[in-house]
Motif scaffolding. Structure first.
Motif, PDB file in Angstrom:
ATOM      1  N   GLY A  81       7.563   8.272   4.062  1.00 44.73           N
ATOM      2  CA  GLY A  81       8.633   7.139   3.341  1.00 44.73           C
ATOM      3  C   GLY A  81       8.544   7.471   2.015  1.00 44.73           C
ATOM      4  N   ALA A  82       9.584   6.803   1.363  1.00 43.48           N
ATOM      5  CA  ALA A  82       9.779   6.804  -0.242  1.00 43.48           C
ATOM      6  C   ALA A  82       9.316   6.049  -1.155  1.00 43.48           C
ATOM      7  CB  ALA A  82      11.331   7.038  -0.219  1.00 43.48           C
ATOM      8  N   ARG A  83       8.374   5.002  -0.577  1.00 54.12           N
ATOM      9  CA  ARG A  83       8.067   3.694  -1.502  1.00 54.12           C
ATOM     10  C   ARG A  83       6.267   3.514  -1.042  1.00 54.12           C
ATOM     11  NH1 ARG A  83      11.621  -0.948  -0.915  1.00 54.12           N
ATOM     12  NH2 ARG A  83      10.386  -1.624  -2.417  1.00 54.12           N
ATOM     13  N   TRP A  84       5.768   2.955  -1.902  1.00 53.13           N
ATOM     14  CA  TRP A  84       4.325   2.454  -1.593  1.00 53.13           C
ATOM     15  C   TRP A  84       4.374   1.117  -1.032  1.00 53.13           C
ATOM     16  CZ3 TRP A  84       0.801   5.847  -1.168  1.00 53.13           C
ATOM     17  CH2 TRP A  84       0.713   7.093  -1.796  1.00 53.13           C
ATOM     18  N   THR A  85       5.270   0.196  -1.481  1.00 50.87           N
ATOM     19  CA  THR A  85       4.947  -1.219  -1.429  1.00 50.87           C
ATOM     20  C   THR A  85       6.216  -1.866  -0.562  1.00 50.87           C
ATOM     21  OG1 THR A  85       6.246  -1.882  -3.389  1.00 50.87           O
ATOM     22  CG2 THR A  85       3.894  -1.589  -3.593  1.00 50.87           C
ATOM     23  N   ALA A  86       6.795  -1.038   0.329  1.00 53.73           N
ATOM     24  CA  ALA A  86       7.729  -1.484   1.169  1.00 53.73           C
ATOM     25  C   ALA A  86       7.328  -1.958   2.382  1.00 53.73           C
ATOM     26  CB  ALA A  86       9.002  -0.489   1.509  1.00 53.73           C
ATOM     27  N   ASP A  87       6.592  -0.971   3.191  1.00 58.95           N
ATOM     28  CA  ASP A  87       5.998  -1.372   4.603  1.00 58.95           C
ATOM     29  C   ASP A  87       4.575  -2.069   4.697  1.00 58.95           C
ATOM     30  OD1 ASP A  87       8.515  -0.173   5.721  1.00 58.95           O
ATOM     31  OD2 ASP A  87       7.453   1.722   5.898  1.00 58.95           O
ATOM     32  N   TYR A  88       3.999  -1.900   3.382  1.00 60.82           N
ATOM     33  CA  TYR A  88       2.655  -2.071   3.296  1.00 60.82           C
ATOM     34  C   TYR A  88       2.608  -2.867   1.913  1.00 60.82           C
ATOM     35  CZ  TYR A  88       1.414   0.617   7.456  1.00 60.82           C
ATOM     36  OH  TYR A  88       1.080   1.073   8.636  1.00 60.82           O
ATOM     37  N   ILE A  89       1.495  -3.914   1.707  1.00 64.34           N
ATOM     38  CA  ILE A  89       1.310  -4.429   0.542  1.00 64.34           C
ATOM     39  C   ILE A  89       0.351  -3.948  -0.312  1.00 64.34           C
ATOM     40  CG2 ILE A  89       2.561  -6.762   1.048  1.00 64.34           C
ATOM     41  CD1 ILE A  89      -0.223  -7.878   1.295  1.00 64.34           C
ATOM     42  N   LYS A  90       0.034  -3.900  -1.405  1.00 65.01           N
ATOM     43  CA  LYS A  90      -1.136  -3.341  -2.129  1.00 65.01           C
ATOM     44  C   LYS A  90      -1.945  -4.490  -3.047  1.00 65.01           C
ATOM     45  CE  LYS A  90      -0.372   1.091  -1.001  1.00 65.01           C
ATOM     46  NZ  LYS A  90       0.531   0.576   0.309  1.00 65.01           N
ATOM     47  N   VAL A  91      -3.146  -4.919  -2.613  1.00 64.65           N
ATOM     48  CA  VAL A  91      -3.710  -6.114  -3.218  1.00 64.65           C
ATOM     49  C   VAL A  91      -4.747  -5.157  -4.071  1.00 64.65           C
ATOM     50  CG1 VAL A  91      -4.956  -8.096  -2.951  1.00 64.65           C
ATOM     51  CG2 VAL A  91      -3.456  -7.429  -1.233  1.00 64.65           C
ATOM     52  N   CYS A  92      -4.567  -5.501  -5.537  1.00 63.95           N
ATOM     53  CA  CYS A  92      -5.553  -4.777  -6.392  1.00 63.95           C
ATOM     54  C   CYS A  92      -6.443  -5.514  -7.254  1.00 63.95           C
ATOM     55  CB  CYS A  92      -4.346  -4.286  -7.292  1.00 63.95           C
ATOM     56  SG  CYS A  92      -3.216  -3.148  -6.371  1.00 63.95           S
ATOM     57  N   GLY A  93      -7.469  -5.152  -7.728  1.00 65.47           N
ATOM     58  CA  GLY A  93      -8.400  -5.780  -8.366  1.00 65.47           C
ATOM     59  C   GLY A  93      -9.699  -5.527  -8.201  1.00 65.47           C
ATOM     60  N   SER A  94     -10.787  -6.005  -8.520  1.00 67.35           N
ATOM     61  CA  SER A  94     -12.205  -5.746  -8.513  1.00 67.35           C
ATOM     62  C   SER A  94     -12.839  -5.749  -6.954  1.00 67.35           C
ATOM     63  CB  SER A  94     -13.139  -6.932  -9.168  1.00 67.35           C
ATOM     64  OG  SER A  94     -13.326  -8.050  -8.543  1.00 67.35           O
ATOM     65  N   ARG A  95     -13.794  -5.117  -6.907  1.00 74.89           N
ATOM     66  CA  ARG A  95     -14.306  -5.082  -5.425  1.00 74.89           C
ATOM     67  C   ARG A  95     -14.588  -6.273  -4.639  1.00 74.89           C
ATOM     68  NH1 ARG A  95     -17.257  -0.044  -2.992  1.00 74.89           N
ATOM     69  NH2 ARG A  95     -17.577  -1.047  -0.749  1.00 74.89           N
ATOM     70  N   VAL A  96     -15.213  -6.993  -5.722  1.00 76.29           N
ATOM     71  CA  VAL A  96     -15.859  -8.414  -5.435  1.00 76.29           C
ATOM     72  C   VAL A  96     -14.549  -9.489  -4.803  1.00 76.29           C
ATOM     73  CG1 VAL A  96     -16.721 -10.503  -6.272  1.00 76.29           C
ATOM     74  CG2 VAL A  96     -17.766  -8.448  -6.602  1.00 76.29           C
ATOM     75  N   ASP A  97     -13.397  -9.433  -5.787  1.00 71.87           N
ATOM     76  CA  ASP A  97     -12.353  -9.965  -5.590  1.00 71.87           C
ATOM     77  C   ASP A  97     -11.423  -9.381  -3.947  1.00 71.87           C
ATOM     78  OD1 ASP A  97     -12.425 -11.711  -7.439  1.00 71.87           O
ATOM     79  OD2 ASP A  97     -11.154 -10.494  -8.932  1.00 71.87           O
TER      80      ASP A  97
END
Length: 88
Positions: free
Chosen positions: A52-68
């Motif tokens: 595909g052409a996008r990172w956040t279209a079909d899937y979401i990305k949840v970003c942060g510390s490993r603990v979070d």
């Protein structure tokens, strides 16, 4: 912790600014069976998308510390599976 949906530019800026943190790749409606933990530097979640052409279209990305992100996975009802390539 920050979630990106339909925001590739914001996601790519976050990756560039946080190379020491982590990303969970999840379906748009997160399910316990698909929560994959990556290092922010993993080539499978940054650069040019392989499918595909996008990172956040079909899937979401949840970003942060490993603990979070581990807490996020528990809230969804599962545990994040480690990426086999970057082995976070």
């Amino acid at each position: 912790m920050q979630t990106f949906m339909d925001d590739d530019a914001g996601y790519e800026r976050w990756l560039a600014g946080h190379p020491d943190l982590f990303v969970v790749n999840a379906e748009r409606t997160p399910r316990p069976s698909y929560l994959v933990l990556h290092r922010a530097t993993c080539r499978t979640i940054g650069g040019t998308p392989a499918r595909g052409a996008r990172w956040t279209a079909d899937y979401i990305k949840v970003c942060g510390s490993r603990v979070d992100l581990e807490a996020f996975a528990r809230e969804v009802g599962g545990a994040a599976r480690a990426c086999g390539l970057c082995a976070p």
